[in-house]
Design a protein around this motif. Structure first.
Motif, mmCIF file in Angstrom:
data_model
loop_
_atom_site.group_PDB
_atom_site.id
_atom_site.type_symbol
_atom_site.label_atom_id
_atom_site.label_comp_id
_atom_site.label_asym_id
_atom_site.label_seq_id
_atom_site.Cartn_x
_atom_site.Cartn_y
_atom_site.Cartn_z
ATOM 1 N N MET A 1 0.848 -1.196 0.000
ATOM 2 C CA MET A 1 0.000 0.000 0.000
ATOM 3 C C MET A 1 0.884 1.247 0.000
ATOM 4 N N LYS A 2 0.619 2.168 -0.930
ATOM 5 C CA LYS A 2 1.390 3.402 -1.032
ATOM 6 C C LYS A 2 0.971 4.385 0.064
ATOM 7 N N THR A 3 1.932 5.198 0.495
ATOM 8 C CA THR A 3 1.679 6.182 1.541
ATOM 9 C C THR A 3 1.705 7.581 0.965
ATOM 10 N N ILE A 4 0.618 8.322 1.180
ATOM 11 C CA ILE A 4 0.496 9.692 0.687
ATOM 12 C C ILE A 4 0.627 10.645 1.868
ATOM 13 N N ALA A 5 1.638 11.505 1.858
ATOM 14 C CA ALA A 5 1.744 12.540 2.882
ATOM 15 C C ALA A 5 0.662 13.582 2.621
ATOM 16 N N LEU A 6 -0.234 13.744 3.578
ATOM 17 C CA LEU A 6 -1.356 14.675 3.436
ATOM 18 C C LEU A 6 -1.130 15.853 4.387
ATOM 19 N N ILE A 7 -0.669 16.976 3.820
ATOM 20 C CA ILE A 7 -0.389 18.172 4.618
ATOM 21 C C ILE A 7 -1.684 18.958 4.785
ATOM 22 N N ALA A 29 -4.540 3.338 -0.929
ATOM 23 C CA ALA A 29 -3.407 4.139 -0.450
ATOM 24 C C ALA A 29 -3.665 4.554 0.986
ATOM 25 N N ARG A 30 -2.591 4.775 1.713
ATOM 26 C CA ARG A 30 -2.674 5.199 3.116
ATOM 27 C C ARG A 30 -2.331 6.668 3.221
ATOM 28 N N ALA A 31 -3.142 7.422 3.970
ATOM 29 C CA ALA A 31 -2.858 8.840 4.209
ATOM 30 C C ALA A 31 -2.030 8.993 5.476
ATOM 31 N N LEU A 32 -0.905 9.687 5.360
ATOM 32 C CA LEU A 32 -0.094 10.069 6.516
ATOM 33 C C LEU A 32 -0.367 11.549 6.750
ATOM 34 N N VAL A 33 -1.248 11.868 7.697
ATOM 35 C CA VAL A 33 -1.691 13.247 7.906
ATOM 36 C C VAL A 33 -0.646 14.002 8.731
ATOM 37 N N ILE A 34 -0.197 15.119 8.172
ATOM 38 C CA ILE A 34 0.819 15.949 8.819
ATOM 39 C C ILE A 34 0.208 17.321 9.072
ATOM 40 N N ASP A 35 0.136 17.682 10.323
ATOM 41 C CA ASP A 35 -0.549 18.926 10.697
ATOM 42 C C ASP A 35 0.369 20.135 10.542
ATOM 43 N N MET A 36 -0.174 21.183 9.938
ATOM 44 C CA MET A 36 0.580 22.430 9.776
ATOM 45 C C MET A 36 -0.151 23.608 10.416
ATOM 46 N N SER A 37 -1.140 23.331 11.240
ATOM 47 C CA SER A 37 -1.946 24.418 11.801
ATOM 48 C C SER A 37 -1.125 25.260 12.789
ATOM 49 N N ILE A 38 -1.462 26.542 12.856
ATOM 50 C CA ILE A 38 -0.770 27.452 13.779
ATOM 51 C C ILE A 38 -1.777 28.244 14.620
ATOM 52 N N GLY A 39 -3.043 27.784 14.599
ATOM 53 C CA GLY A 39 -4.069 28.457 15.393
ATOM 54 C C GLY A 39 -3.962 28.104 16.861
ATOM 55 N N PRO A 40 -4.724 28.783 17.716
ATOM 56 C CA PRO A 40 -4.584 28.621 19.166
ATOM 57 C C PRO A 40 -5.223 27.359 19.738
ATOM 58 N N ARG A 41 -6.193 26.774 19.029
ATOM 59 C CA ARG A 41 -6.908 25.638 19.613
ATOM 60 C C ARG A 41 -6.066 24.364 19.588
ATOM 61 N N ASP A 42 -6.369 23.450 20.520
ATOM 62 C CA ASP A 42 -5.709 22.154 20.525
ATOM 63 C C ASP A 42 -6.149 21.365 19.289
ATOM 64 N N VAL A 43 -5.236 20.575 18.750
ATOM 65 C CA VAL A 43 -5.494 19.883 17.493
ATOM 66 C C VAL A 43 -5.296 18.385 17.670
ATOM 67 N N ARG A 44 -6.243 17.626 17.138
ATOM 68 C CA ARG A 44 -6.134 16.172 17.144
ATOM 69 C C ARG A 44 -6.419 15.634 15.750
ATOM 70 N N GLY A 45 -6.011 14.385 15.522
ATOM 71 C CA GLY A 45 -6.340 13.723 14.269
ATOM 72 C C GLY A 45 -5.189 13.568 13.302
ATOM 73 N N ALA A 46 -4.028 14.137 13.629
ATOM 74 C CA ALA A 46 -2.879 14.034 12.717
ATOM 75 C C ALA A 46 -1.998 12.853 13.108
ATOM 76 N N ASP A 47 -1.365 12.260 12.120
ATOM 77 C CA ASP A 47 -0.371 11.207 12.384
ATOM 78 C C ASP A 47 0.948 11.825 12.842
ATOM 79 N N ILE A 48 1.263 12.995 12.295
ATOM 80 C CA ILE A 48 2.428 13.755 12.746
ATOM 81 C C ILE A 48 1.902 15.133 13.152
ATOM 82 N N SER A 49 1.951 15.440 14.427
ATOM 83 C CA SER A 49 1.368 16.670 14.935
ATOM 84 C C SER A 49 2.232 17.874 14.588
ATOM 85 N N ARG A 50 1.645 19.051 14.734
ATOM 86 C CA ARG A 50 2.410 20.275 14.491
ATOM 87 C C ARG A 50 3.560 20.386 15.480
#
Length: 407
Positions: A1-7, A29-50
């Motif tokens: 299965m191919k891995t897609i970096a999803l920014i 394909a597998r999504a590798l979610v990479i978080d780029m958020s810079i807002g103040p709220r707490d963020v969940r759901g990314a495979d690689i957090s900000r």
């Protein structure tokens, strides 16, 4: 299965991210979610957090999160570039995909631009519309851009349709398994061209191929010349036949259809690729007639289409363009040969034709020849640059230069 970096900005785009993950899964394909958020709220759901993205580049989110947005954007962009390149080098991703507005587009495409030509890169963006410049989005890389059509305000039929197309595209490209542009076994020559030099340049391409070389053509209208020079810097070209350095004219004017931020011929200072160069397209500027900053009443010009005109330079403008061109050549550290025509530098530029001005052309050719340093060999070839005979002759110069190097 191919891995897609999803920014993605996971603080504002999780509905879209969840949908894209589903589509990628349907495409095996597998999504590798990479978080780029810079807002103040707490963020969940990314495979690689900000926090992880920033930490890998030496930044502590809790220590920087109160900085101004513009500064945070700069730090995140730098960190994301490092993160994506690291994942690529480790062989952990097979494509990069992103979707969003200006902020997402800026961060994601900068990261994509760190990757080699050939590796799949797909961007869905709100800014791929209107009179926008693509150089900020694609740079000198092969990023596929999907206009989002509507803004990102959650899922709707338009967004679903566009995101599905983009995800399917990224997954299909990932399955192809291309990681970078491969260097051909044949010697490869880059050649700059545009419509007004096409006949001469196409003849040069045919001549080079007949002599056993591979030739890549680059459209010299703001991005092509820059891309050719970047490929030379990356070691993907064995020689450069720069028949159409027209972007230098747009640089002098600071605008026009072929204007770009990149300043041409600067690679000559540090990349020692054998180069044969001619002044194709140096005698005119292409401009929207409604935006040209000077009067057209006293000038020769042709309408290229309803809005765009090809406008002959004045003698004063030609003098400055010649100095700019010669100055860049004089910075060359490698093997450079200059070839000058005697009867025009483009189509419609021969004696008696609509864009012929022999005085302007003389200012250009004589100005260039008088300004360049003696180490640069100068050849004069009879005729107009945009002719088959002229193209074959300059191609022979290029081929002979490379053949001598091999001996």
């Amino acid at each position: 299965m191919k891995t897609i970096a999803l920014i993605a900005s996971c603080d504002t785009k999780m509905q879209e991210v969840t949908y894209m993950k589903e589509i990628l899964q349907e495409q095996k394909a597998r999504a590798l979610v990479i978080d780029m958020s810079i807002g103040p709220r707490d963020v969940r759901g990314a495979d690689i957090s900000r926090e992880e993205v920033l930490s890998d580049s030496g930044y502590d989110w809790n220590a920087i999160c109160f900085r101004p947005k513009g500064e945070l954007m700069g730090l995140m962009t730098k960190a994301m570039c490092s993160e994506i390149l690291s994942l690529y080098n480790a062989g952990e991703i097979d494509a990069v995909l992103a979707a969003g507005g200006v902020q997402n587009t800026t961060v994601a495409t900068r990261a994509m631009q760190t990757l080699p030509i050939g590796f799949p890169k797909v961007m869905v963006t709100t800014i791929a519309s209107g009179r926008k410049h693509f150089e900020d989005v694609v740079g000198d890389k092969d990023i596929i851009v999907f206009p989002s059509i509507v803004d990102f305000t959650g899922l709707n039929e338009v967004i679903r349709t566009v995101l599905k197309s983009a995800c399917t595209c990224a997954a299909a490209l990932a399955r192809q398994g291309v990681r970078e542009l491969e260097k051909r076994k044949k010697p490869v020559i880059g050649i700059t061209m545009m419509g007004i030099t096409d006949k001469g340049c196409s003849a040069a391409v045919r001549e080079l191929k007949a002599r056993g070389f591979e030739a890549y053509g680059f459209h010299a209208t703001g991005a092509g010349g820059a891309m050719m020079e970047k490929m030379a810097e990356d070691g993907l070209l064995d020689g450069i036949l720069d028949m159409t350095p027209h972007e230098l004219v747009a640089e002098y004017f600071g605008g026009g259809f072929s204007y770009g931020k990149y300043k041409r011929l600067q690679y000559l200072k540090h990349v020692k690729v054998p180069t044969v160069i001619a002044p194709g397209g140096l005698g005119f500027i292409d401009y929207d007639v409604e935006e040209f900053p000077y009067s057209l009443k006293e000038r020769r010009y042709n309408k290229h289409n309803e809005r765009l005109a090809h406008i002959k330079l004045t003698k004063e403008e030609a003098y400055h363009v010649a100095k700019l061109f010669a100055g860049r050549l004089n910075e060359a550290e490698g093997d450079v040969q200059l070839v000058l025509p005697t009867d025009g530098m483009r189509r419609d530029g021969k004696h008696g034709e609509s864009l012929c001005d022999s005085e302007v052309d003389a200012v250009l050719t004589e100005g260039i020849a008088s300004e360049i340093k003696k180490e640069i060999q100068v050849k004069v070839v009879e005729g107009n640059l945009d002719t088959e005979g002229w193209g074959r002759q300059i191609a022979a110069f290029m081929a002979n230069k490379l053949e001598k190097e091999e001996c």
